[in-house]
Design an enzyme around this catalytic site. Sequence first.
Site, PDB file in Angstrom:
ATOM      1  N   LYS A  52      34.990 -24.125  14.823  1.00 28.42           N
ATOM      2  CA  LYS A  52      34.976 -25.079  13.709  1.00 28.42           C
ATOM      3  C   LYS A  52      34.060 -26.253  14.042  1.00 28.42           C
ATOM      4  CE  LYS A  52      39.492 -23.569  12.161  1.00 28.42           C
ATOM      5  NZ  LYS A  52      40.952 -23.735  12.172  1.00 28.42           N
ATOM      6  N   GLN A  96      45.643 -27.325  14.204  1.00 30.83           N
ATOM      7  CA  GLN A  96      45.435 -25.910  14.523  1.00 30.83           C
ATOM      8  C   GLN A  96      46.777 -25.220  14.786  1.00 30.83           C
ATOM      9  OE1 GLN A  96      42.443 -24.197  14.398  1.00 30.83           O
ATOM     10  NE2 GLN A  96      43.771 -22.428  14.668  1.00 30.83           N
ATOM     11  N   ASP A 119      43.041 -27.712   4.962  1.00 29.31           N
ATOM     12  CA  ASP A 119      43.546 -26.346   5.079  1.00 29.31           C
ATOM     13  C   ASP A 119      44.363 -25.965   3.838  1.00 29.31           C
ATOM     14  OD1 ASP A 119      42.613 -25.105   7.364  1.00 29.31           O
ATOM     15  OD2 ASP A 119      44.156 -25.951   8.674  1.00 29.31           O
TER      16      ASP A 119
END
Length: 292
Positions: A52, A96, A119
């Site tokens: 990322k 994460q 997200d």
Amino acid sequence: MMILDGKKLSGEMRREIGESVLQFRLRNGFVPVLAAIIVGDDPASKIYVSNKEKACKEVGIESKILRLSGSARVEELLFEIDRLNTDSAVHGILVQRPLPNNCNENLILDAIDPRKDVDAFHAENVGLISQGRPRFFPCTPYGIRELLLRSGIETGGKSVVIVGRSDIVGKPMGLMLLQKGKGGDATVTVAHSRTKNLQEITSQADILIAAIGSPKFIKAEMVKEGAVVIDVGINRLGDGKICGDVDFDNVKEIASAITPVPGGVGPLTVTMLLLNTLKAAELIIKQTQVKV
Ligand code: NDP
């Protein structure tokens, strides 16, 4: 039969995003900033976060990585999220997954400011999708949506079967395909491990999406002639090779279009994160201007 090349599309989209980020910087004098929090030493998570970080660099988005030890207390994680929520120089935040066992995942994800939740796992953002007024789409289903749209595959009126009902892939994919308008308007069935007569259901699908986590689970006899097959699965085999949830070699003989693994859905997931980060920065600026 068409191979749906997610890697190529991802490259094209990253060039477009890079151009939009440049325009953003010229208009605003700064670049979008994504903050990622990683808790513990999970090797896969480290690779995901580093990918990322690289992708951000590629398009000119700034990334900040915050590393917490696996023994960090939940309060410490919540404190860091709050700090990023209130930092006006941060536009997107992600935590994460997987998180250590002592963390209540929903509690953590809902602590992120929903306007920075790139997200799209926050309950508010999930609710907005289900009401048909999305702020962000979760990255993997968003990538699939773009792949279908940009490949000219119509979803309107089609029978779509999704195998898998996870909160990050199956469920939001179903909600997105139910939306009214382009990229939606599908008749959606979401199957899972308790579904009876799975083959009967999958073999009716015009578009079949597999998000199971079981290597080569979808066999040719489960697929209708001419169906579009999207394989979300990423499974590591004993020999270290990666394969999807679809028996690619046999299913490709029946399908009209199919995603390979690797090189299908996977590369698009990170690309959509970049797009969501840019969108988050634009939304924050718009809100600030409205306040002024
Ligand atoms: P989960 O394990 O959270 O969900 C798997 C789903 O598959 C569950 O709903 C489960 O049903 C269902 N399932 C399991 N076995 C069967 C079966 N025998 N018959 C029917 N349904 C079954 O996985 P994720 O959604 O997180 O991920 C799925 C796959 O996609 C994984 O391989 C993962 O690595 C990959 N992935 C890829 C991404 C990408 O960027 N390409 C991003 C995210 C995931 P039940 O709910 O009943 O248990």
